[in-house]
Design a protein around this motif. Structure first.
Motif, PDB file in Angstrom:
ATOM      1  N   GLU A  27      -4.700 -10.379  30.692  1.00  0.00           N
ATOM      2  CA  GLU A  27      -5.745 -10.833  29.854  1.00  0.00           C
ATOM      3  C   GLU A  27      -6.713  -9.702  29.235  1.00  0.00           C
ATOM      4  O   GLU A  27      -6.797  -8.720  30.045  1.00  0.00           O
ATOM      5  CB  GLU A  27      -6.968 -11.599  30.520  1.00  0.00           C
ATOM      6  CG  GLU A  27      -7.734 -12.303  29.815  1.00  0.00           C
ATOM      7  CD  GLU A  27      -8.667 -13.498  30.496  1.00  0.00           C
ATOM      8  OE1 GLU A  27      -8.221 -13.599  31.654  1.00  0.00           O
ATOM      9  OE2 GLU A  27      -9.333 -14.057  29.949  1.00  0.00           O
ATOM     10  N   THR A  29      -9.563  -8.034  26.059  1.00  0.00           N
ATOM     11  CA  THR A  29     -10.584  -8.486  25.156  1.00  0.00           C
ATOM     12  C   THR A  29     -10.623  -7.077  24.289  1.00  0.00           C
ATOM     13  O   THR A  29     -10.156  -5.940  24.489  1.00  0.00           O
ATOM     14  CB  THR A  29     -11.938  -8.337  25.577  1.00  0.00           C
ATOM     15  OG1 THR A  29     -12.367  -7.275  26.260  1.00  0.00           O
ATOM     16  CG2 THR A  29     -12.179  -9.376  26.407  1.00  0.00           C
ATOM     17  N   SER A  99     -10.726 -12.320  22.309  1.00  0.00           N
ATOM     18  CA  SER A  99     -10.354 -12.404  23.683  1.00  0.00           C
ATOM     19  C   SER A  99      -8.794 -12.852  23.679  1.00  0.00           C
ATOM     20  O   SER A  99      -8.377 -13.665  22.862  1.00  0.00           O
ATOM     21  CB  SER A  99     -11.044 -13.287  24.470  1.00  0.00           C
ATOM     22  OG  SER A  99     -10.408 -14.231  25.337  1.00  0.00           O
ATOM     23  N   THR A 101      -4.889 -13.727  25.993  1.00  0.00           N
ATOM     24  CA  THR A 101      -4.347 -13.971  27.208  1.00  0.00           C
ATOM     25  C   THR A 101      -2.921 -14.224  26.831  1.00  0.00           C
ATOM     26  O   THR A 101      -2.506 -14.560  25.696  1.00  0.00           O
ATOM     27  CB  THR A 101      -4.618 -14.984  28.115  1.00  0.00           C
ATOM     28  OG1 THR A 101      -4.370 -16.339  27.426  1.00  0.00           O
ATOM     29  CG2 THR A 101      -6.174 -15.106  28.094  1.00  0.00           C
TER      30      THR A 101
END
Ligand SMILES: CC(C)(COP(=O)(O)OP(=O)(O)OC[C@H]1O[C@@H](n2cnc3c(N)ncnc32)[C@H](O)[C@@H]1OP(=O)(O)O)[C@@H](O)C(=O)NCCC(=O)NCCSC(=O)CC(=O)O
Length: 464
Positions: A27, A29, A99, A101
């Motif tokens: 994950e 950002t 963001s 993932t």
């Protein structure tokens, strides 16, 4: 005009990045830079790539073309992971951020259309809204917006189109077109199962530290605050579905050839309002100067309205030090000029007037640097938005004659037609290398029908 065309949605799916890599992050950002923040709340860019495949059957489309496009898209997303994610602005966060993932994917719709492929891919006039069913929409809510959406549409017996909608707060034209070329590159590989790598010129660079703010104004925060002031505190990431002026507009494409450019240059030199200056008369400057004067003349009127001319300049090579040409994200500024329309309308000098404006703006970037006046770059647009309807004519440019878009070949030949659909929201123009004329430029237009007809009737007749 045919407006009874039917577009049938065949499939709605999400394509995830391939996981065939040891470096796959769990994950992550990415922050928005000052260049990204500048575009906050700007509507997404919608582009269509058409491919002409005579005799394309629905069976061939679904058994050969679609699986290859989907598989290579997944491989491409692996190199462009943030694109599968979203722009987020949770209430506790001071600024929006990107963001992503491993579970994120890009929305892909597959459709079939009975629209007239050859008319929509021709240069002649048709209604702007006819392209809208071929374009996908970004998913969005108050605190989240997807970054990219794709729609592949089959035109049985004619070919297919790929519609791409890109969030401008995350992707500029350079990055979006690099993504498309990367997808095409991987799709075109013969042995697709074994070809996962991209060449250096298509490999994105995600390092945000290369973008520095030398102004001391914290431009990222400043631009966001200016946007919030303009929108009266609207932090929402909901993407507007407003079609703008499109329902009243028609589209057409005009082309300027190298021979035309030669004559245009001579004409500007002979009419130049200040011959002592060394003009920057690139094909871009000539095109924008000339088309601006045509558009303003086509609208007619007394000429005391405001004409705002603005275009995007890529800053990757203009920063000090320059950054990678494959930097992922926005890296551009928007020089603008505000004049009275009458300057462009002058029968004899309107074109030279426009060309000089563009020349001065391009030269200004070189002489003063890209951060000159940076803190006030959004202000003119917010101020003009307050003016009464009809008292301002905006001329902005989408795309670039440097993107080589027609070479976006997925393995079934070069693009047959590329159009920027979203120019119809705000009467922008688009520019690209000409499909047909080596070193020519084609310009996409979206205007009211009488204005379009007036423009096409006289186009280039005054210079050639
Ligand atoms: C500011 C500019 C528009 C000015 O262009 P000009 O052509 O006038 O000036 P210039 O100094 O760049 O180039 C001068 C001459 O050198 C040539 N030249 C320079 N660099 C080149 C390069 N890398 N590749 C090919 N040609 C190049 C130009 O074609 C021109 O020649 P000749 O005169 O022979 O042509 C440009 O520099 C620029 O930044 N272009 C990119 C704009 C961009 O990224 N737009 C997308 C916006 S995002 C968007 O709109 C959304 C989206 O698209 O998705």
């Amino acid at each position: 005009m045919a407006s009874s065309c039917i577009v049938k949605i065949l499939e709605t799916t999400e394509i995830k990045p391939s996981t065939e890599s040891p470096n796959f992050a769990s994950e992550s950002t990415l922050p928005l830079t000052l260049f990204d923040a500048y575009w906050f709340q700007i509507p997404p860019v919608e582009r269509l790539f058409f491919y002409n495949l005579n005799d394309l059957t629905p069976a061939d489309f679904s058994s050969e073309i679609l699986p290859k496009l989907k598989h290579s898209l997944s491989l491409t997303l692996h190199h462009y992971l943030p694109i599968a994610g979203s722009l987020k602005w949770p209430s506790h966060a001071p600024k929006p951020f990107i963001s992503y993932t491993p579970n994120n994917g890009v929305s892909l719709t597959v459709a079939q259309s009975n629209a007239d492929f050859h008319r929509l891919t021709g240069n002649g006039i048709y209604e702007a809204v006819e392209l809208h069913p071929l374009i996908p929409h970004l998913k969005s809510s108050d605190d989240s917006a997807s970054i990219l959406a794709l729609r592949i549409t089959l035109f049985p017996g004619k070919g297919f189109s790929i519609g791409i909608t890109a969030h401008h707060t995350v992707l500029d034209g350079k990055t979006t077109t690099m993504f498309m070329k990367s997808w095409a590159y991987l799709c075109k590989q013969r042995n697709i199962q074994n070809s996962h790598q991209l060449p250096p010129e298509l490999t994105p660079v995600f390092d945000r530290d290369v973008i520095r703010d030398p102004t001391g104004f914290d431009l990222d925060v400043l631009y966001l605050n200016q946007w919030l002031t303009y929108t009266i505190g609207n932090k929402s990431l909901k993407v507007s579905t407003d079609k703008g002026a499109a329902p009243n507009l028609v589209r057409a494409t005009v082309t300027i050839t190298p021979e035309d450019f030669k004559k245009m240059r001579e004409k500007v030199f002979s009419k130049s309002l200040d011959t002592s200056k060394t003009l920057h008369l690139s094909t871009f400057a000539l095109t924008l100067g000339y088309v601006s004067s045509c558009i303003v003349k086509a609208r007619g009127g007394a000429g005391d309205r405001i004409a705002c001319l603005a275009f995007t300049a890529d800053c990757r090579s203009r920063l000090d030090p320059p950054i990678s040409e494959t930097y992922f994200g926005n890296c551009n500024v928007v020089p603008s000029d505000i004049s009275k329309a009458r300057g462009y309308m002058d029968f004899e000098n309107g074109f030279a007037f426009g060309a000089e404006k563009v020349s001065n703006m391009v030269k200004g970037l070189k002489e003063k640097g890209v951060f000159e006046g940076a803190k006030d770059r959004l202000t003119p647009f917010f101020e003009l938005a307050k003016e009464a309807a009809g008292s301002v004519q905006m001329i902005t440019v989408a795309g670039s004659p440097r993107f080589d878009l027609y070479e976006t070949d997925f393995g079934w030949g070069r693009a047959w037609k590329v159009v920027v659909v979203s120019i119809d929201k705000n009467e922008a123009i688009s520019m690209a290398e000409s499909r047909d004329e080596k070193r020519g430029i084609e310009v996409g237009l979206a205007l009211k029908k009488p204005e379009m007809e007036r423009l096409l009737n006289v186009f280039l007749k005054d210079v050639v």
